[in-house]
Design a protein around this motif. Sequence first.
Motif, short mmCIF file in Angstrom:
data_model
loop_
_atom_site.label_atom_id
_atom_site.label_comp_id
_atom_site.label_asym_id
_atom_site.label_seq_id
_atom_site.Cartn_x
_atom_site.Cartn_y
_atom_site.Cartn_z
N SER A 45 21.79 -0.81 87.35
CA SER A 45 20.51 -0.40 86.77
C SER A 45 19.68 -1.60 86.35
N VAL A 46 20.34 -2.64 85.83
CA VAL A 46 19.60 -3.86 85.46
C VAL A 46 19.01 -4.53 86.70
N ALA A 47 19.80 -4.62 87.78
CA ALA A 47 19.32 -5.24 89.01
C ALA A 47 18.15 -4.46 89.60
N SER A 49 16.13 -2.42 88.00
CA SER A 49 14.98 -2.55 87.10
C SER A 49 14.26 -3.87 87.30
N ALA A 50 15.03 -4.95 87.47
CA ALA A 50 14.42 -6.26 87.68
C ALA A 50 13.65 -6.31 89.00
N LEU A 51 14.28 -5.77 90.07
CA LEU A 51 13.60 -5.75 91.36
C LEU A 51 12.35 -4.88 91.32
N TRP A 52 12.43 -3.72 90.65
CA TRP A 52 11.29 -2.82 90.56
C TRP A 52 10.16 -3.45 89.76
N ALA A 53 10.49 -4.16 88.68
CA ALA A 53 9.45 -4.83 87.89
C ALA A 53 8.74 -5.88 88.73
N GLN A 54 9.50 -6.65 89.51
CA GLN A 54 8.90 -7.66 90.38
C GLN A 54 8.04 -7.01 91.45
N THR A 57 4.75 -5.62 89.87
CA THR A 57 3.75 -6.59 89.42
C THR A 57 3.25 -7.48 90.56
#
Length: 196
Positions: A45-47, A49-54, A57
């Motif tokens: 989920s962290v990975a 979330s990080a990819l989705w945020a990138q 944006t």
Amino acid sequence: MTRIHQALAALVPGPRSDWITAHGAELATLEEPALRRRWALGVISVAVSALWAQLRTDPRSYLGGVLVKTVVAGVSVVNVLAGLALVAVFLTSEDQVLMMLALAATLVTQGTYTLVVLAGGFGSLFRTAVNLQVAASTLALVAGAIAFGIGLASNINLPTGDPEYGPMTVAMLLAIHGATSLLSFIERRNQPKLSK
């Protein structure tokens, strides 16, 4: 503690003993299967979330980037190996159709050509090679997706109850390779060469 964990501990700046103690406690906690699954889901989920945020944006940062080029290189190797496996099955089995050789040739050609383009091959024809890569990737994505859908529908409504997953797998490999190739090359086709 395994050798892998000892090697990781050696990379951590001192004091290493505190890190080793904390890591050992974490590994002991993860001995229970339920906690291990929960930990894995947390990492995923962290990975994601990080990819989705990138992606949210700055979506263009993925197009033609190192990450996507690495993924398409990996998928290309898988396609080449899958094509060679199909050739081996064709040569060692009886009553195999020639379509299997055609699919094998497609997988091997697709994967090999992409690896050569990623390596910056074709010299002065590089720009033309990249444009051809984009066109072929679009065709592979469309054809693979349609073939996968047809195979899925055929397996769902199969009266004999003996599904055929081979054609669906080949179609999926073609479609995935086409999609990742487009992400890797579509922004790069007007540039003289890919960054290495």
